[in-house]
Scaffold this motif. Sequence first.
Motif, short mmCIF file in Angstrom:
data_model
loop_
_atom_site.label_atom_id
_atom_site.label_comp_id
_atom_site.label_asym_id
_atom_site.label_seq_id
_atom_site.Cartn_x
_atom_site.Cartn_y
_atom_site.Cartn_z
N CYS A 196 50.10 47.23 33.55
CA CYS A 196 50.14 46.49 32.29
C CYS A 196 49.04 45.44 32.29
CB CYS A 196 51.51 45.82 32.15
SG CYS A 196 51.60 44.67 30.77
N LYS A 215 49.05 42.75 30.87
CA LYS A 215 49.62 41.41 30.80
C LYS A 215 50.30 41.00 32.11
CE LYS A 215 51.25 37.62 29.13
NZ LYS A 215 50.36 36.46 29.09
N CYS A 216 51.29 41.77 32.49
CA CYS A 216 52.07 41.39 33.66
C CYS A 216 51.70 42.22 34.88
CB CYS A 216 53.57 41.52 33.36
SG CYS A 216 54.11 43.21 33.16
N CYS A 221 53.12 47.29 29.22
CA CYS A 221 54.33 47.98 29.62
C CYS A 221 55.34 48.00 28.47
CB CYS A 221 54.94 47.34 30.87
SG CYS A 221 55.44 45.62 30.65
N CYS A 262 54.94 42.25 26.20
CA CYS A 262 53.71 41.91 26.89
C CYS A 262 52.53 41.96 25.92
CB CYS A 262 53.48 42.87 28.05
SG CYS A 262 54.36 42.37 29.54
ZN ZN Z 1 53.79 44.02 30.98
#
Ligand code: ZN
Length: 58
Positions: free
Chosen positions: A13, A15-16, A34, A38
């Motif tokens: 992902c 983002k995370c 994901c 996010c």
């Molecule tokens: Zn994520």
Amino acid sequence: MEEAKPATKPTNCAKCNKVLKKKIWYYRNGKYFCNKTCWRASVVKAEKPAAGEAKPAA
Ligand SMILES: [Zn+2]
């Protein structure tokens, strides 16, 4: 036309950095996430104005 395609399939992902399972990627703005959460978090961050950070004069 300059659409940069990722050489490899996204595995994490944007983002995370969580590992993305197959077929459940959330693709937005050339990035993979994901889930929607996010993506939203990333969008909100990106939408912040880069310039004009007004600081209150003390
Ligand atoms: Zn994520």
